[in-house]
Design a protein around this motif. Structure first.
Motif, mmCIF file in Angstrom:
data_model
loop_
_atom_site.group_PDB
_atom_site.id
_atom_site.type_symbol
_atom_site.label_atom_id
_atom_site.label_comp_id
_atom_site.label_asym_id
_atom_site.label_seq_id
_atom_site.Cartn_x
_atom_site.Cartn_y
_atom_site.Cartn_z
ATOM 1 N N LEU A 272 14.846 37.263 -10.462
ATOM 2 C CA LEU A 272 14.599 38.215 -11.539
ATOM 3 C C LEU A 272 13.273 38.958 -11.358
ATOM 4 O O LEU A 272 13.255 40.206 -11.420
ATOM 5 N N PRO A 273 12.138 38.280 -11.129
ATOM 6 C CA PRO A 273 10.888 39.034 -10.933
ATOM 7 C C PRO A 273 10.949 40.016 -9.771
ATOM 8 O O PRO A 273 10.484 41.159 -9.888
ATOM 9 N N VAL A 274 11.523 39.593 -8.649
ATOM 10 C CA VAL A 274 11.570 40.468 -7.479
ATOM 11 C C VAL A 274 12.467 41.669 -7.742
ATOM 12 O O VAL A 274 12.116 42.820 -7.428
ATOM 13 N N LEU A 275 13.636 41.436 -8.324
ATOM 14 C CA LEU A 275 14.553 42.536 -8.592
ATOM 15 C C LEU A 275 14.013 43.485 -9.659
ATOM 16 O O LEU A 275 14.406 44.659 -9.713
ATOM 17 N N LEU A 276 13.080 42.987 -10.489
ATOM 18 C CA LEU A 276 12.459 43.849 -11.506
ATOM 19 C C LEU A 276 11.234 44.575 -10.972
ATOM 20 O O LEU A 276 10.577 45.314 -11.706
ATOM 21 N N GLY A 277 10.914 44.346 -9.688
ATOM 22 C CA GLY A 277 9.843 45.106 -9.067
ATOM 23 C C GLY A 277 8.556 44.360 -8.810
ATOM 24 O O GLY A 277 7.552 44.979 -8.423
ATOM 25 N N ALA A 278 8.511 43.057 -9.026
ATOM 26 C CA ALA A 278 7.290 42.291 -8.759
ATOM 27 C C ALA A 278 6.904 42.439 -7.290
ATOM 28 O O ALA A 278 7.751 42.356 -6.398
ATOM 29 N N GLN A 279 5.606 42.658 -7.028
ATOM 30 C CA GLN A 279 5.113 42.869 -5.677
ATOM 31 C C GLN A 279 4.434 41.607 -5.150
ATOM 32 O O GLN A 279 3.670 40.956 -5.871
ATOM 33 N N ALA A 280 4.724 41.289 -3.905
ATOM 34 C CA ALA A 280 4.166 40.076 -3.315
ATOM 35 C C ALA A 280 2.649 40.126 -3.238
ATOM 36 O O ALA A 280 1.975 39.095 -3.336
ATOM 37 N N ASP A 281 2.084 41.314 -3.051
ATOM 38 C CA ASP A 281 0.635 41.435 -2.896
ATOM 39 C C ASP A 281 -0.096 41.552 -4.231
ATOM 40 O O ASP A 281 -1.292 41.818 -4.271
ATOM 41 N N ALA A 282 0.613 41.362 -5.333
ATOM 42 C CA ALA A 282 -0.005 41.451 -6.654
ATOM 43 C C ALA A 282 -0.183 40.071 -7.288
ATOM 44 O O ALA A 282 -0.360 39.970 -8.495
ATOM 45 N N GLY A 283 -0.141 39.037 -6.469
ATOM 46 C CA GLY A 283 -0.320 37.685 -6.970
ATOM 47 C C GLY A 283 0.967 36.969 -7.335
ATOM 48 O O GLY A 283 0.962 35.769 -7.617
ATOM 49 N N TRP A 284 2.089 37.702 -7.338
ATOM 50 C CA TRP A 284 3.352 37.098 -7.707
ATOM 51 C C TRP A 284 3.804 36.054 -6.700
ATOM 52 O O TRP A 284 4.449 35.057 -7.066
ATOM 53 N N ALA A 285 3.520 36.270 -5.430
ATOM 54 C CA ALA A 285 4.002 35.350 -4.396
ATOM 55 C C ALA A 285 3.509 33.931 -4.643
ATOM 56 O O ALA A 285 4.287 32.972 -4.622
ATOM 57 N N GLY A 286 2.208 33.793 -4.876
ATOM 58 C CA GLY A 286 1.661 32.470 -5.111
ATOM 59 C C GLY A 286 2.188 31.827 -6.380
ATOM 60 O O GLY A 286 2.481 30.626 -6.410
ATOM 61 N N ARG A 287 2.329 32.629 -7.450
ATOM 62 C CA ARG A 287 2.812 32.085 -8.720
ATOM 63 C C ARG A 287 4.263 31.634 -8.620
ATOM 64 O O ARG A 287 4.632 30.565 -9.126
ATOM 65 N N LEU A 288 5.097 32.438 -7.959
ATOM 66 C CA LEU A 288 6.506 32.071 -7.834
ATOM 67 C C LEU A 288 6.697 30.899 -6.887
ATOM 68 O O LEU A 288 7.596 30.064 -7.083
ATOM 69 N N GLU A 289 5.856 30.828 -5.858
ATOM 70 C CA GLU A 289 5.924 29.668 -4.969
ATOM 71 C C GLU A 289 5.618 28.392 -5.752
ATOM 72 O O GLU A 289 6.339 27.394 -5.645
ATOM 73 N N LYS A 290 4.543 28.422 -6.525
ATOM 74 C CA LYS A 290 4.153 27.247 -7.304
ATOM 75 C C LYS A 290 5.254 26.857 -8.298
ATOM 76 O O LYS A 290 5.611 25.677 -8.417
ATOM 77 N N LEU A 291 5.798 27.814 -9.005
ATOM 78 C CA LEU A 291 6.844 27.531 -9.986
ATOM 79 C C LEU A 291 8.070 26.930 -9.306
ATOM 80 O O LEU A 291 8.659 25.961 -9.810
ATOM 81 N N SER A 292 8.452 27.491 -8.159
ATOM 82 C CA SER A 292 9.612 26.978 -7.435
ATOM 83 C C SER A 292 9.390 25.536 -7.010
ATOM 84 O O SER A 292 10.272 24.674 -7.189
ATOM 85 N N ALA A 293 8.233 25.258 -6.437
ATOM 86 C CA ALA A 293 7.939 23.910 -5.973
ATOM 87 C C ALA A 293 7.915 22.922 -7.134
ATOM 88 O O ALA A 293 8.428 21.793 -7.019
ATOM 89 N N ALA A 294 7.328 23.327 -8.256
ATOM 90 C CA ALA A 294 7.255 22.450 -9.420
ATOM 91 C C ALA A 294 8.648 22.143 -9.959
ATOM 92 O O ALA A 294 8.947 20.990 -10.316
ATOM 93 N N ILE A 295 9.508 23.143 -10.030
ATOM 94 C CA ILE A 295 10.872 22.930 -10.530
ATOM 95 C C ILE A 295 11.640 21.992 -9.607
ATOM 96 O O ILE A 295 12.314 21.056 -10.066
#
Length: 296
Positions: free
Chosen positions: A99-122
């Motif tokens: 959802l974030p990526v398809l809505l336009g979230a950019q990897a270089d805007a800090g989203w990459a680290g946040r989504l990685e952490k959330l994925s690993a935690a889940i």
């Protein structure tokens, strides 16, 4: 459904909240390919990482150890950069990224680290849930909860696996699912066949899991022969998907089993057992009893 939203679901939410409470991830170079792979899959429909120059530019060459002339966490094949590890962690993280990526979230805007952490935690929290459900089949709910909490907070599940997309978190998830299938199989033998999927998926996430799942598969085939063919059928999707990935991008179905440019057998010949075993148990940098002393 009612059972799922009871103690198991509450345990999952509590563990997930604890894993996310520090507000940051601790990923390393090892997790970088998995961090960015979902972007490539969702936007370019490719497993290549060419769209992320920061993984292989001059700065990356300067700060990362090099293997075959490029940062160790990458491989270069047919003009493209690929992960040096199995893509399993990144693929498993797709539902979190989608959802974030398809809505336009950019990897270089800090989203990459946040989504990685959330994925690993889940993923790690789900492994706690499946372990708890497996334990509930053989011990009281109190003991099941106690052991699950020890696993969640007394081992490296808390400090490492839940903090970045290493291969270990997804591996633990599927091994916990395997345990669940095995104990359910004590009452319903169909679950012994279902165990084929988490077995193959665990190996797809981390090839060394083969050492754990192969004896279990051999036991099921020996003791429950009539379920052997169904076990194989359930194991086929993860195994076939990983083999197809290696054929398409590396030209061979077992190229290093997704971990490294070295052949798989070399992973077990790099260190004498007399040195390697104490290392994985008591080494200050990675020893099991250093990071999970509760296991003593």
């Amino acid at each position: 459904m009612k059972r799922l939203v009871g103690p198991s679901f509450l345990l999952f939410l509590a563990v997930l909240a604890a894993y996310l409470a520090n507000g940051r991830g601790i990923g390393s170079g090892d997790t970088l390919p998995a961090r960015y792979l979902p972007w490539s899959l969702l936007r370019q429909q490719t497993f290549t990482l060419d769209g992320f120059p920061s993984l292989f530019d001059e700065t990356a060459h300067r700060i990362s150890p090099l293997l075959d002339g490029i940062p160790y966490y990458l491989q270069y094949r047919s003009g493209h950069y690929l992960s040096a590890y199995t893509p399993g962690s990144g693929v498993l993280a797709l539902p979190v990224y989608a959802l974030p990526v398809l809505l336009g979230a950019q990897a270089d805007a800090g989203w990459a680290g946040r989504l990685e952490k959330l994925s690993a935690a889940i993923m790690t929290a789900l492994s706690v849930l499946f372990l708890f459900r497996a334990l509930r089949e053989v011990v009281s709910q109190g003991w099941a909860l106690t052991i699950a909490l020890v696993y969640a907070f007394g081992t490296s599940s808390l400090g490492v696996r839940s903090q970045g997309l290493w291969q270990h978190g997804p591996s633990q998830l599927f091994l916990a699912m395997l345990l669940y299938c095995l104990v359910k199989g004590l009452r319903d033998e169909r679950y012994l066949a279902y165990a084929g999927f988490p077995m193959a998926a665990a190996v797809a996430m981390r090839s060394s899991d083969l050492l754990m799942v192969l004896p279990v598969a051999a036991w099921i085939v020996y003791a429950h022969r009539r379920h052997a063919w169904r076990l194989v059928l359930w194991a086929l999707p993860p195994a076939a998907a990983l083999a197809a990935y290696h054929v398409v991008y590396f030209g061979a179905p077992d190229h290093g089993l997704g971990h490294t440019t070295a052949p798989a057998w070399a992973l077990f010949a790099q260190m004498p057992l007399s040195e390697g075993l104490p290392g994985v148990l008591v080494s200050p940098s990675r020893g099991l009893f250093v990071y999970s002393p509760v296991l003593l």
